[in-house]
Design a protein around this motif. Structure first.
Motif, mmCIF file in Angstrom:
data_model
loop_
_atom_site.group_PDB
_atom_site.id
_atom_site.type_symbol
_atom_site.label_atom_id
_atom_site.label_comp_id
_atom_site.label_asym_id
_atom_site.label_seq_id
_atom_site.Cartn_x
_atom_site.Cartn_y
_atom_site.Cartn_z
ATOM 1 N N TRP A 36 -10.593 -13.359 -14.028
ATOM 2 C CA TRP A 36 -11.213 -13.611 -13.053
ATOM 3 C C TRP A 36 -10.548 -12.499 -11.652
ATOM 4 N N ASP A 37 -11.388 -12.948 -10.299
ATOM 5 C CA ASP A 37 -10.678 -11.991 -9.454
ATOM 6 C C ASP A 37 -10.448 -12.697 -8.432
ATOM 7 N N CYS A 38 -9.702 -12.336 -7.495
ATOM 8 C CA CYS A 38 -9.108 -13.200 -6.425
ATOM 9 C C CYS A 38 -9.348 -12.462 -4.769
ATOM 10 N N GLY A 39 -10.601 -11.226 -5.483
ATOM 11 C CA GLY A 39 -11.049 -9.984 -4.486
ATOM 12 C C GLY A 39 -11.617 -10.469 -3.198
ATOM 13 N N GLU A 40 -12.674 -11.625 -3.425
ATOM 14 C CA GLU A 40 -13.181 -11.927 -1.987
ATOM 15 C C GLU A 40 -12.684 -14.142 -2.254
ATOM 16 N N CYS A 41 -11.542 -13.983 -2.126
ATOM 17 C CA CYS A 41 -11.288 -14.837 -1.428
ATOM 18 C C CYS A 41 -9.943 -14.915 -0.464
ATOM 19 N N LYS A 42 -10.009 -16.033 0.520
ATOM 20 C CA LYS A 42 -9.202 -15.521 1.494
ATOM 21 C C LYS A 42 -7.482 -15.803 1.701
ATOM 22 N N TYR A 43 -7.042 -16.152 0.527
ATOM 23 C CA TYR A 43 -5.639 -16.467 0.091
ATOM 24 C C TYR A 43 -5.760 -15.189 -0.769
ATOM 25 N N ARG A 44 -6.458 -14.337 -0.814
ATOM 26 C CA ARG A 44 -5.430 -13.333 -1.625
ATOM 27 C C ARG A 44 -5.270 -12.671 -1.388
ATOM 28 N N SER A 45 -4.498 -12.780 -0.149
ATOM 29 C CA SER A 45 -3.047 -11.759 -0.204
ATOM 30 C C SER A 45 -1.373 -12.871 0.437
ATOM 31 N N GLU A 46 -1.896 -13.952 0.124
ATOM 32 C CA GLU A 46 -0.840 -14.860 0.272
ATOM 33 C C GLU A 46 0.099 -15.163 -0.892
ATOM 34 N N ARG A 47 1.498 -15.605 -0.150
ATOM 35 C CA ARG A 47 2.510 -15.705 -0.851
ATOM 36 C C ARG A 47 3.334 -16.880 -0.399
ATOM 37 N N ASP A 48 3.437 -17.566 -1.896
ATOM 38 C CA ASP A 48 3.882 -18.888 -1.598
ATOM 39 C C ASP A 48 5.388 -19.151 -1.294
ATOM 40 N N PRO A 49 5.683 -19.699 -0.453
ATOM 41 C CA PRO A 49 6.784 -18.807 0.621
ATOM 42 C C PRO A 49 7.982 -19.914 -0.485
ATOM 43 N N GLU A 50 7.179 -21.046 -1.589
ATOM 44 C CA GLU A 50 8.346 -21.557 -2.695
ATOM 45 C C GLU A 50 8.555 -20.625 -3.709
ATOM 46 N N PHE A 51 8.393 -19.650 -3.599
ATOM 47 C CA PHE A 51 8.230 -18.375 -5.221
ATOM 48 C C PHE A 51 9.333 -17.764 -4.993
ATOM 49 N N GLU A 52 10.507 -17.830 -6.049
ATOM 50 C CA GLU A 52 11.520 -17.247 -5.458
ATOM 51 C C GLU A 52 12.202 -16.210 -6.233
ATOM 52 N N MET A 53 11.506 -15.238 -6.279
ATOM 53 C CA MET A 53 12.208 -14.626 -7.887
ATOM 54 C C MET A 53 13.378 -13.905 -8.239
ATOM 55 N N ASP A 54 14.563 -14.495 -8.941
ATOM 56 C CA ASP A 54 15.644 -13.788 -9.160
ATOM 57 C C ASP A 54 16.067 -12.423 -9.492
ATOM 58 N N VAL A 55 16.586 -11.581 -9.808
ATOM 59 C CA VAL A 55 16.215 -10.420 -10.463
ATOM 60 C C VAL A 55 17.212 -9.367 -10.041
ATOM 61 N N THR A 56 18.161 -9.912 -11.396
ATOM 62 C CA THR A 56 19.199 -9.253 -11.326
ATOM 63 C C THR A 56 19.368 -8.836 -12.904
ATOM 64 N N LEU A 57 20.874 -8.100 -12.822
ATOM 65 C CA LEU A 57 20.858 -7.247 -14.181
ATOM 66 C C LEU A 57 22.393 -7.708 -14.642
ATOM 67 N N SER A 58 22.745 -8.381 -15.526
ATOM 68 C CA SER A 58 24.243 -8.522 -15.855
ATOM 69 C C SER A 58 24.487 -7.106 -16.219
ATOM 70 N N ARG A 59 24.505 -6.272 -16.616
ATOM 71 C CA ARG A 59 24.944 -4.291 -17.968
ATOM 72 C C ARG A 59 23.935 -3.912 -16.546
ATOM 73 N N SER A 60 24.224 -2.791 -15.760
ATOM 74 C CA SER A 60 23.440 -1.736 -15.703
ATOM 75 C C SER A 60 22.687 -0.897 -16.610
ATOM 76 N N VAL A 61 23.125 -1.121 -18.058
ATOM 77 C CA VAL A 61 22.246 -0.371 -19.165
ATOM 78 C C VAL A 61 21.985 -0.760 -20.052
ATOM 79 N N ALA A 62 20.619 -1.161 -20.693
ATOM 80 C CA ALA A 62 20.473 -2.006 -21.779
ATOM 81 C C ALA A 62 21.145 -1.458 -22.598
ATOM 82 N N TYR A 63 21.496 -2.678 -23.857
ATOM 83 C CA TYR A 63 21.653 -2.438 -24.677
ATOM 84 C C TYR A 63 21.594 -3.787 -26.057
#
Length: 74
Positions: A36-63
């Motif tokens: 499906w497509d959100c292109g014509e929805c008025k919420y297409r650019s909204e962002r859930d304020p509760e959604f928080e993505m924690d992006v961290t790496l435990s090592r600097s090089v993949a092993y």
């Protein structure tokens, strides 16, 4: 107040961070939509304020541990 969403049955952009994404996904599943497509929805650019993505790496090089027979071929 009821939220008026407008997912369209066509390939296109979906905003997975939208607060209404799960409701649109449920609708798509009920209607057996593969996409499906959100292109014509008025919420297409909204962002859930509760959604928080924690992006961290435990090592600097993949092993990766490879079996010895694979590593000998490299």
């Amino acid at each position: 107040m009821r939220t008026v969403r407008k997912p369209i049955h066509r390939e296109g952009f979906r905003n997975a961070l939208c607060p209404n994404y799960s409701k649109c996904l449920d609708l798509a599943v009920r209607r057996s939509w593969e996409f499906w497509d959100c292109g014509e929805c008025k919420y297409r650019s909204e962002r859930d304020p509760e959604f928080e993505m924690d992006v961290t790496l435990s090592r600097s090089v993949a092993y990766y541990d490879l079996p010895q027979e694979l590593s000998l071929k490299m």
